[in-house]
Design a protein around this motif. Structure first.
Motif, PDB file in Angstrom:
ATOM      1  N   UNK A 334      18.983 -70.459 -19.950  1.00 35.21           N
ATOM      2  CA  UNK A 334      19.564 -71.606 -20.833  1.00 35.21           C
ATOM      3  C   UNK A 334      19.515 -71.210 -22.183  1.00 35.21           C
ATOM      4  N   UNK A 335      18.936 -70.074 -22.601  1.00 37.67           N
ATOM      5  CA  UNK A 335      19.105 -69.743 -24.028  1.00 37.67           C
ATOM      6  C   UNK A 335      20.205 -68.918 -24.342  1.00 37.67           C
ATOM      7  N   UNK A 336      21.101 -68.722 -23.512  1.00 38.26           N
ATOM      8  CA  UNK A 336      22.246 -67.890 -23.595  1.00 38.26           C
ATOM      9  C   UNK A 336      23.450 -68.975 -23.639  1.00 38.26           C
ATOM     10  N   UNK A 337      24.404 -68.593 -24.182  1.00 37.45           N
ATOM     11  CA  UNK A 337      25.389 -69.574 -24.776  1.00 37.45           C
ATOM     12  C   UNK A 337      26.032 -70.289 -23.640  1.00 37.45           C
ATOM     13  N   UNK A 338      25.990 -71.736 -23.757  1.00 38.85           N
ATOM     14  CA  UNK A 338      26.650 -72.463 -22.689  1.00 38.85           C
ATOM     15  C   UNK A 338      26.179 -72.198 -21.433  1.00 38.85           C
ATOM     16  N   UNK A 339      24.894 -71.838 -21.072  1.00 39.23           N
ATOM     17  CA  UNK A 339      24.432 -71.982 -19.816  1.00 39.23           C
ATOM     18  C   UNK A 339      23.400 -73.007 -19.633  1.00 39.23           C
ATOM     19  N   UNK A 340      23.166 -73.200 -18.063  1.00 37.02           N
ATOM     20  CA  UNK A 340      22.275 -74.391 -17.884  1.00 37.02           C
ATOM     21  C   UNK A 340      21.330 -73.684 -16.536  1.00 37.02           C
ATOM     22  N   UNK A 341      20.191 -74.062 -16.739  1.00 35.73           N
ATOM     23  CA  UNK A 341      19.256 -73.739 -15.431  1.00 35.73           C
ATOM     24  C   UNK A 341      18.402 -74.771 -14.914  1.00 35.73           C
ATOM     25  N   UNK A 342      18.280 -74.846 -13.446  1.00 29.73           N
ATOM     26  CA  UNK A 342      17.417 -75.851 -13.095  1.00 29.73           C
ATOM     27  C   UNK A 342      16.745 -75.346 -11.978  1.00 29.73           C
ATOM     28  N   UNK A 343      15.413 -75.642 -11.642  1.00 30.47           N
ATOM     29  CA  UNK A 343      14.802 -75.463 -10.427  1.00 30.47           C
ATOM     30  C   UNK A 343      14.797 -76.602  -9.203  1.00 30.47           C
ATOM     31  N   UNK A 344      15.222 -76.313  -8.247  1.00 25.81           N
ATOM     32  CA  UNK A 344      15.466 -77.341  -7.087  1.00 25.81           C
ATOM     33  C   UNK A 344      15.000 -76.740  -5.882  1.00 25.81           C
ATOM     34  N   UNK A 345      15.207 -77.542  -4.899  1.00 30.60           N
ATOM     35  CA  UNK A 345      14.878 -77.087  -3.437  1.00 30.60           C
ATOM     36  C   UNK A 345      16.388 -77.442  -2.712  1.00 30.60           C
ATOM     37  N   UNK A 346      16.955 -76.470  -1.831  1.00 30.49           N
ATOM     38  CA  UNK A 346      18.125 -76.866  -1.180  1.00 30.49           C
ATOM     39  C   UNK A 346      17.400 -76.954   0.479  1.00 30.49           C
ATOM     40  N   UNK A 347      18.205 -77.643   1.184  1.00 31.12           N
ATOM     41  CA  UNK A 347      17.799 -77.821   2.616  1.00 31.12           C
ATOM     42  C   UNK A 347      18.336 -76.743   3.678  1.00 31.12           C
TER      43      UNK A 347
END
Length: 464
Positions: A334-347
């Motif tokens: 997310x330090x890069x322009x217009x990016x988001x980041x999350x940590x999750x779990x998928x099923x």
């Protein structure tokens, strides 16, 4: 990622908390190899397999909108609106001294805080992982904390989930060891119930952000996203097979961690341990993120793919002594322009197919014996790779950074094998001991401004 199936610092610490959780000394929360590529499990007395159509076992909540920020309790911060709403320091709430344990330097900082509203988990959790997206210019940094309410109505203490800065000139970004109240503990980047077999869960939590800056500067951190993933994934050695539903491959850059072996050993012994930042850099560049020559000027010009060295340096957790801190990788993206980041779990792999169909690759965390993933050619106590698509037969197309060259990074892995090593929470290591599996952990990086299709895909896997 390492070739050997050796117990890690996290495995040993977690097993010491609850030896009785699983025969063989399995960790109740997180296990990983020395590189910080996490392999975690949730100890639950119900050992039933859970298929891709089962009810979700994950609750992901993020605060991102102007109203979200206004709903929190502010002491010295203000919410800012616009294309990317967030919070900044307005008038500091006070000053404090912080002694950096990794440099020995004590400095005075102005600070301001934002405390989020209580979030009641739809899935009472055995584990919670926070993640955040922020800009921290020089002379600033931030701390993220979590305070939970247990299912018996009592409260956990405030736990530090990370002290973070995008750079490393002011503080050393760090997790904080030794946090426990005897009922739950923090293992690097993850809150975990010490003994889930008791039935105790975390039923609610709130997050607190503390924004710091040097006295006399008007600079401020800006936080655009903060959230957490709570989960209660039952123990399982195997998961039911999903049905293939997609034939698509995304064009994602390919980078090998192995060509960096021996480079910058101060960052977790060099490239052989860099699967997490290497995977992160692949997806950052897929979305158009680029580093400037000035940003890369510190890297030896004889090294190929200097951006991978950069990613390792700027995801490195000085307490964990590795580049595999999950939230630190999401924050780096997310330090890069217009990016988001999350940590999750998928099923399920069906969740991954939903994301790939919308053009969103994913970084998955898994651990396995050499015999459990055909064509990999190695076994690992924890490894990150980038899923970029599926074949017509439903097999997984992955950019696996544990490859001899950039050209060799693209792999096709058997769907059933990949599905099981990623989604299981328990496995046997080479010695036959029961140890942890990842339970579907992944990083998701995506644009700050989503298309309708991307928004629907993320919502379908529980991320908003």
């Amino acid at each position: 990622m390492t070739r050997a199936e050796q117990p890690s610092r996290r495995t040993v610490l977690s097993a010491a908390v609850v030896v009785a959780a699983v025969a063989g000394g399995a960790a109740p929360a997180l296990a990983s190899d020395r590189t910080g590529q996490n392999a975690d499990r949730t100890a639950d007395p119900a050992a039933a397999d859970v298929g891709p159509t089962a009810a979700r076992q994950v609750d992901h909540r993020s605060w991102t909108t102007f109203q979200d920020w206004r709903d929190g309790t502010a002491h010295g911060v203000r919410a800012v609106d616009g294309a990317r709403p967030g919070i900044v320091i307005a008038t500091p709430a006070g000053r404090t001294d912080y002694r950096d344990p990794h440099t020995g330097t004590t400095a005075t900082w102005e600070y301001a805080t934002w405390t989020g509203p209580l979030h009641r988990l739809a899935v009472p959790a055995t584990e919670v992982i926070a993640s955040w997206n922020a800009h921290t210019p020089a002379s600033t940094w931030l701390q993220v904390e979590l305070k939970g309410t247990y299912s018996d109505g009592t409260d956990a203490p405030w736990y530090v989930m990370g002290r973070w800065a995008a750079g490393d000139q002011d503080i050393r970004r760090t997790s904080v060891d030794g946090q426990t109240d005897g009922r739950s503990s923090i293992s690097t980047d993850t809150f975990a119930i010490n003994d889930a077999a008791t039935g105790l869960r975390l039923s609610a939590y709130r997050l607190r952000l503390t924004l710091y800056r040097k006295p006399g500067t008007r600079r401020t951190p800006t936080v655009w996203r903060v959230g957490a993933m709570g989960s209660d994934v039952p123990d399982r050695f195997t998961v039911p097979a999903s049905t293939p539903g997609l034939d698509r491959e995304l064009t994602v850059p390919r980078y090998s961690q192995e060509i960096h072996t021996g480079q910058y050993p101060q960052y977790d012994n060099g490239g052989e341990a860099w699967c997490s930042p290497t995977s992160s850099q692949m997806i950052v560049e897929y979305w158009g993120g680029r580093l400037t020559p000035a940003q890369l000027s510190w890297v030896d010009p004889s090294y190929a793919d200097p951006q991978v060295c950069h990613a390792a340096r700027y995801t490195f957790d000085y307490q964990y002594e590795g580049c595999g801190n999950w939230p630190f990788n999401a924050a780096y993206a997310a330090t890069f322009k217009d990016l988001q980041g999350v940590v999750t779990r998928l099923g399920s792999l069906t969740d991954l197919e939903t994301l790939i169909a919308a053009g969103i690759p994913a970084i998955t965390s898994q651990s396995f014996l050499k015999t459990e993933l055909t064509g990999a050619g190695y076994g690992t106590a924890g490894h990150l790779m980038t899923v970029i698509g599926f074949t017509a037969a439903g097999d997984v197309i992955a950019n696996d950074p544990f490859s001899a060259s950039d050209e060799a990074v693209r792999r096709v892995y058997n769907r059933r094998e990949f599905e099981n090593i990623w989604l299981r929470t328990k496995r046997h290591n080479a010695a036959g001991t029961v140890v942890s599996g990842t339970g579907g952990v992944c990083y998701l990086y995506f644009p700050a401004h989503l298309t309708a299709e991307q928004r629907r895909a993320l919502a379908a896997v529980g991320v908003r």
